[in-house]
Design a protein around this motif. Structure first.
Motif, PDB file in Angstrom:
ATOM      1  N   LEU A  71     -68.905 -68.029 -32.103  1.00 53.24           N
ATOM      2  CA  LEU A  71     -67.812 -67.856 -31.154  1.00 53.24           C
ATOM      3  C   LEU A  71     -67.359 -66.409 -31.039  1.00 53.24           C
ATOM      4  O   LEU A  71     -67.451 -65.643 -31.999  1.00 53.24           O
ATOM      5  CB  LEU A  71     -66.612 -68.725 -31.574  1.00 53.24           C
ATOM      6  N   THR A  72     -66.868 -66.052 -29.871  1.00 54.04           N
ATOM      7  CA  THR A  72     -66.291 -64.738 -29.636  1.00 54.04           C
ATOM      8  C   THR A  72     -64.773 -64.877 -29.553  1.00 54.04           C
ATOM      9  O   THR A  72     -64.233 -65.991 -29.568  1.00 54.04           O
ATOM     10  CB  THR A  72     -66.812 -64.135 -28.324  1.00 54.04           C
ATOM     11  N   ASP A  73     -64.083 -63.758 -29.422  1.00 52.43           N
ATOM     12  CA  ASP A  73     -62.625 -63.807 -29.332  1.00 52.43           C
ATOM     13  C   ASP A  73     -62.149 -64.574 -28.105  1.00 52.43           C
ATOM     14  O   ASP A  73     -61.064 -65.154 -28.113  1.00 52.43           O
ATOM     15  CB  ASP A  73     -62.046 -62.386 -29.298  1.00 52.43           C
ATOM     16  N   LYS A  74     -62.941 -64.588 -27.029  1.00 52.56           N
ATOM     17  CA  LYS A  74     -62.508 -65.283 -25.812  1.00 52.56           C
ATOM     18  C   LYS A  74     -62.746 -66.795 -25.905  1.00 52.56           C
ATOM     19  O   LYS A  74     -62.187 -67.564 -25.110  1.00 52.56           O
ATOM     20  CB  LYS A  74     -63.213 -64.717 -24.589  1.00 52.56           C
ATOM     21  N   ASP A  75     -63.570 -67.241 -26.851  1.00 53.81           N
ATOM     22  CA  ASP A  75     -63.791 -68.677 -27.043  1.00 53.81           C
ATOM     23  C   ASP A  75     -62.608 -69.278 -27.792  1.00 53.81           C
ATOM     24  O   ASP A  75     -62.198 -68.759 -28.836  1.00 53.81           O
ATOM     25  CB  ASP A  75     -65.072 -68.925 -27.834  1.00 53.81           C
ATOM     26  N   CYS A  76     -62.085 -70.363 -27.282  1.00 56.19           N
ATOM     27  CA  CYS A  76     -60.906 -70.996 -27.885  1.00 56.19           C
ATOM     28  C   CYS A  76     -61.310 -71.999 -28.959  1.00 56.19           C
ATOM     29  O   CYS A  76     -62.317 -72.691 -28.825  1.00 56.19           O
ATOM     30  CB  CYS A  76     -60.095 -71.729 -26.817  1.00 56.19           C
ATOM     31  N   ILE A  77     -60.499 -72.070 -30.016  1.00 57.61           N
ATOM     32  CA  ILE A  77     -60.709 -73.112 -31.016  1.00 57.61           C
ATOM     33  C   ILE A  77     -59.351 -73.612 -31.475  1.00 57.61           C
ATOM     34  O   ILE A  77     -58.422 -72.825 -31.702  1.00 57.61           O
ATOM     35  CB  ILE A  77     -61.550 -72.598 -32.208  1.00 57.61           C
ATOM     36  N   VAL A  78     -59.210 -74.930 -31.547  1.00 60.45           N
ATOM     37  CA  VAL A  78     -57.959 -75.570 -31.946  1.00 60.45           C
ATOM     38  C   VAL A  78     -58.195 -76.332 -33.239  1.00 60.45           C
ATOM     39  O   VAL A  78     -59.071 -77.209 -33.301  1.00 60.45           O
ATOM     40  CB  VAL A  78     -57.445 -76.536 -30.856  1.00 60.45           C
ATOM     41  N   GLY A 136     -57.174 -82.795 -26.879  1.00 63.98           N
ATOM     42  CA  GLY A 136     -56.749 -82.680 -25.495  1.00 63.98           C
ATOM     43  C   GLY A 136     -56.481 -81.237 -25.094  1.00 63.98           C
ATOM     44  O   GLY A 136     -56.800 -80.818 -23.977  1.00 63.98           O
ATOM     45  N   LEU A 137     -55.898 -80.467 -26.012  1.00 65.90           N
ATOM     46  CA  LEU A 137     -55.612 -79.066 -25.718  1.00 65.90           C
ATOM     47  C   LEU A 137     -56.904 -78.289 -25.471  1.00 65.90           C
ATOM     48  O   LEU A 137     -56.996 -77.485 -24.540  1.00 65.90           O
ATOM     49  CB  LEU A 137     -54.848 -78.436 -26.887  1.00 65.90           C
ATOM     50  N   ALA A 138     -57.909 -78.531 -26.311  1.00 68.24           N
ATOM     51  CA  ALA A 138     -59.173 -77.815 -26.164  1.00 68.24           C
ATOM     52  C   ALA A 138     -59.900 -78.223 -24.887  1.00 68.24           C
ATOM     53  O   ALA A 138     -60.547 -77.390 -24.238  1.00 68.24           O
ATOM     54  CB  ALA A 138     -60.066 -78.063 -27.374  1.00 68.24           C
ATOM     55  N   VAL A 139     -59.801 -79.485 -24.500  1.00 73.04           N
ATOM     56  CA  VAL A 139     -60.410 -79.920 -23.233  1.00 73.04           C
ATOM     57  C   VAL A 139     -59.736 -79.197 -22.069  1.00 73.04           C
ATOM     58  O   VAL A 139     -60.396 -78.763 -21.115  1.00 73.04           O
ATOM     59  CB  VAL A 139     -60.317 -81.450 -23.067  1.00 73.04           C
ATOM     60  N   GLY A 140     -58.426 -79.020 -22.142  1.00 68.45           N
ATOM     61  CA  GLY A 140     -57.722 -78.263 -21.110  1.00 68.45           C
ATOM     62  C   GLY A 140     -58.175 -76.810 -21.069  1.00 68.45           C
ATOM     63  O   GLY A 140     -58.345 -76.226 -19.984  1.00 68.45           O
ATOM     64  N   GLN A 141     -58.401 -76.230 -22.234  1.00 72.10           N
ATOM     65  CA  GLN A 141     -58.895 -74.852 -22.295  1.00 72.10           C
ATOM     66  C   GLN A 141     -60.309 -74.759 -21.712  1.00 72.10           C
ATOM     67  O   GLN A 141     -60.655 -73.781 -21.033  1.00 72.10           O
ATOM     68  CB  GLN A 141     -58.875 -74.362 -23.744  1.00 72.10           C
ATOM     69  N   ALA A 142     -61.114 -75.775 -21.978  1.00 70.48           N
ATOM     70  CA  ALA A 142     -62.475 -75.796 -21.431  1.00 70.48           C
ATOM     71  C   ALA A 142     -62.447 -75.913 -19.908  1.00 70.48           C
ATOM     72  O   ALA A 142     -63.246 -75.275 -19.204  1.00 70.48           O
ATOM     73  CB  ALA A 142     -63.264 -76.960 -22.040  1.00 70.48           C
ATOM     74  N   THR A 150     -65.182 -67.920 -16.801  1.00 69.77           N
ATOM     75  CA  THR A 150     -65.165 -66.900 -17.853  1.00 69.77           C
ATOM     76  C   THR A 150     -66.381 -66.959 -18.764  1.00 69.77           C
ATOM     77  O   THR A 150     -66.669 -65.997 -19.477  1.00 69.77           O
ATOM     78  CB  THR A 150     -63.912 -67.054 -18.728  1.00 69.77           C
ATOM     79  N   GLY A 151     -67.081 -68.092 -18.773  1.00 69.91           N
ATOM     80  CA  GLY A 151     -68.205 -68.260 -19.689  1.00 69.91           C
ATOM     81  C   GLY A 151     -67.792 -68.625 -21.093  1.00 69.91           C
ATOM     82  O   GLY A 151     -68.636 -68.749 -21.992  1.00 69.91           O
ATOM     83  N   ALA A 152     -66.494 -68.832 -21.318  1.00 72.72           N
ATOM     84  CA  ALA A 152     -65.990 -69.190 -22.644  1.00 72.72           C
ATOM     85  C   ALA A 152     -66.190 -70.672 -22.920  1.00 72.72           C
ATOM     86  O   ALA A 152     -66.325 -71.484 -22.002  1.00 72.72           O
ATOM     87  CB  ALA A 152     -64.511 -68.840 -22.759  1.00 72.72           C
ATOM     88  N   VAL A 153     -66.208 -71.020 -24.188  1.00 69.96           N
ATOM     89  CA  VAL A 153     -66.247 -72.424 -24.599  1.00 69.96           C
ATOM     90  C   VAL A 153     -64.965 -72.724 -25.363  1.00 69.96           C
ATOM     91  O   VAL A 153     -64.289 -71.820 -25.855  1.00 69.96           O
ATOM     92  CB  VAL A 153     -67.478 -72.734 -25.481  1.00 69.96           C
ATOM     93  N   ALA A 154     -64.648 -73.995 -25.460  1.00 63.48           N
ATOM     94  CA  ALA A 154     -63.474 -74.437 -26.207  1.00 63.48           C
ATOM     95  C   ALA A 154     -63.908 -75.462 -27.245  1.00 63.48           C
ATOM     96  O   ALA A 154     -64.707 -76.351 -26.955  1.00 63.48           O
ATOM     97  CB  ALA A 154     -62.424 -75.026 -25.273  1.00 63.48           C
ATOM     98  N   VAL A 155     -63.362 -75.331 -28.438  1.00 59.72           N
ATOM     99  CA  VAL A 155     -63.733 -76.184 -29.565  1.00 59.72           C
ATOM    100  C   VAL A 155     -62.485 -76.830 -30.141  1.00 59.72           C
ATOM    101  O   VAL A 155     -61.454 -76.168 -30.307  1.00 59.72           O
ATOM    102  CB  VAL A 155     -64.433 -75.364 -30.670  1.00 59.72           C
ATOM    103  N   ALA A 156     -62.560 -78.110 -30.450  1.00 61.70           N
ATOM    104  CA  ALA A 156     -61.503 -78.800 -31.179  1.00 61.70           C
ATOM    105  C   ALA A 156     -62.067 -79.230 -32.523  1.00 61.70           C
ATOM    106  O   ALA A 156     -63.143 -79.830 -32.580  1.00 61.70           O
ATOM    107  CB  ALA A 156     -61.008 -80.019 -30.405  1.00 61.70           C
ATOM    108  N   LEU A 180     -67.609 -80.187 -19.015  1.00 62.44           N
ATOM    109  CA  LEU A 180     -66.828 -79.040 -19.484  1.00 62.44           C
ATOM    110  C   LEU A 180     -67.490 -78.364 -20.679  1.00 62.44           C
ATOM    111  O   LEU A 180     -68.177 -79.021 -21.477  1.00 62.44           O
ATOM    112  CB  LEU A 180     -65.413 -79.493 -19.867  1.00 62.44           C
ATOM    113  N   PRO A 181     -67.273 -77.071 -20.844  1.00 64.51           N
ATOM    114  CA  PRO A 181     -67.815 -76.341 -22.003  1.00 64.51           C
ATOM    115  C   PRO A 181     -66.970 -76.617 -23.241  1.00 64.51           C
ATOM    116  O   PRO A 181     -66.251 -75.740 -23.741  1.00 64.51           O
ATOM    117  CB  PRO A 181     -67.727 -74.879 -21.560  1.00 64.51           C
ATOM    118  N   PHE A 182     -67.073 -77.833 -23.734  1.00 66.69           N
ATOM    119  CA  PHE A 182     -66.209 -78.316 -24.817  1.00 66.69           C
ATOM    120  C   PHE A 182     -67.057 -78.862 -25.960  1.00 66.69           C
ATOM    121  O   PHE A 182     -68.086 -79.504 -25.742  1.00 66.69           O
ATOM    122  CB  PHE A 182     -65.298 -79.425 -24.289  1.00 66.69           C
ATOM    123  N   ILE A 183     -66.616 -78.589 -27.175  1.00 69.73           N
ATOM    124  CA  ILE A 183     -67.296 -79.099 -28.368  1.00 69.73           C
ATOM    125  C   ILE A 183     -66.266 -79.739 -29.273  1.00 69.73           C
ATOM    126  O   ILE A 183     -65.253 -79.108 -29.615  1.00 69.73           O
ATOM    127  CB  ILE A 183     -68.027 -77.965 -29.119  1.00 69.73           C
TER     128      ILE A 183
END
Length: 332
Positions: A71-78, A136-142, A150-156, A180-183
């Motif tokens: 992951l990079t700084d722009k990729d979200c993780i919850v 749910g928060l990470a799915v919203g971020q995705a 943005t090319g970012a991914v979101a992870v919960a 969605l780009p979600f994991i």
């Protein structure tokens, strides 16, 4: 046990993962010690420099580093209510995080969030004390990442108990439907507080539930950091390529109770005896493969201890927020 089509990390990545696993462990050991100050011999959750509950991630470090390595700084993780290992692997400022746990003004949220509500926008990290809420928060971020391109991914990152929450199924359905780009990372430590997975869940592996949403699901056995790294790399690549979400469940361990002070009398003795420290397992393998030497392992541990002490000193030297701030920057 590693997956058959394992993707091998580089030597640099291996060292990064090992160093952050050790840093996380040293951090948890130090925080656990500080948390008990004023709470013994009679345990009182309100006493000491860190009041409230405390959930430590000892034993679950392979999940954090194996995922965050991609992951990079722009990729979200919850994260969940057990978030420190994830925060450390994502690069959250250790001084500010510690100050937040101590309730100090220099903390990530000026001491208002505490250890279960850590937020660092610079590293796109957050967590929640409510079981399953982070999914749910990470799915919203995705969804935001997809709409904005943005090319970012979101992870919960959540526990196996949270996979029985309705929010898990609703979120996975939408993530799969909209590609969605979600994991979703499920930390299977076998226990939801004191309830075993075997008595709470109708399926042996939550990763198999991915079939219901028409998406891939992987199960990583034996708390294997190589296996987590490999599975996470495949999932991140799928997400970035617009191929949709993935569920990864990792067989991990909780080396302490659900919270600090939990004696774990409900866990069978043979299960307790079978637990293997993943840091020892990884360190021994790295030595065997010539990546690390014993002296280097000792140096990594010493460096981690010094960094943790620095963070604790920073927190303890920081003032408490002024009382007038109590109603500022909050949701009412």
């Amino acid at each position: 046990m590693s997956l058959p089509n394992e993707i091998q990390p580089t030597e640099e990545e291996l060292l990064w993962m090992y160093e952050h696993m050790v840093l996380s462990r040293k951090y948890e050991e130090r925080i656990g010690k500080a948390y008990l100050e004023g709470k013994v011999p009679v345990f009182n959750m309100t006493k000491g420099p860190i009041p409230g509950e405390m959930h430590l991630s000892n034993g679950q470090e392979p999940v954090a580093v194996g995922v965050c390595a991609h992951l990079t700084d722009k990729d979200c993780i919850v994260g969940s209510h057990r978030p420190h290992h994830i925060a450390i692997a994502k690069g959250v400022d250790l001084d500010k995080m510690t100050a937040e746990i101590y309730g100090r003004e220099a903390g990530l949220s000026r001491g208002k969030g505490g250890h279960m509500h850590l937020f660092d926008p610079e590293k796109s990290f957050s967590c929640s004390g409510i079981v399953g809420q982070g999914i749910g928060l990470a799915v919203g971020q995705a969804l935001a990442a997809k709409l904005q391109g943005t090319g970012a991914v979101a992870v919960a990152v959540t526990g196996e108990g949270a996979a029985n929450q309705g929010l898990f199924h609703e979120s996975m359905n939408l993530a799969a439907l909209w590609k969605l780009p979600f994991i979703c990372i499920i930390e299977d430590n076998k226990w939801g507080v004191s309830v075993s997975k075997a008595t709470s869940t109708s399926i042996a592996r939550n990763s198999d539930r991915a079939a219901a949403y028409g998406i891939p699901g992987e199960y990583v056995e034996d708390n294997d950091v190589w296996g987590v790294y490999s599975a996470a790399k495949r999932a991140v690549e799928r997400a970035r390529n617009g191929e949709g979400p993935t569920i990864i469940e990792v067989e991990t361990i909780r080396m302490a109770g659900h919270f600090v002070g939990d004696p774990e009398t409900y866990v069978p003795k043979d299960e307790l005896a079978a637990r293997r420290d993943p840091i020892d397992v990884m360190g021994e393998r790295l030595e065997k493969e010539g990546v690390l030497k014993p002296k280097e392992r000792a140096a990594i541990a010493e460096k981690a201890e010094q960094r943790v002490e620095q963070a604790v000193e920073f927190a303890c030297d920081s003032p408490y927020p002024d009382g007038d701030e109590a109603m500022q920057n909050i949701f009412a």
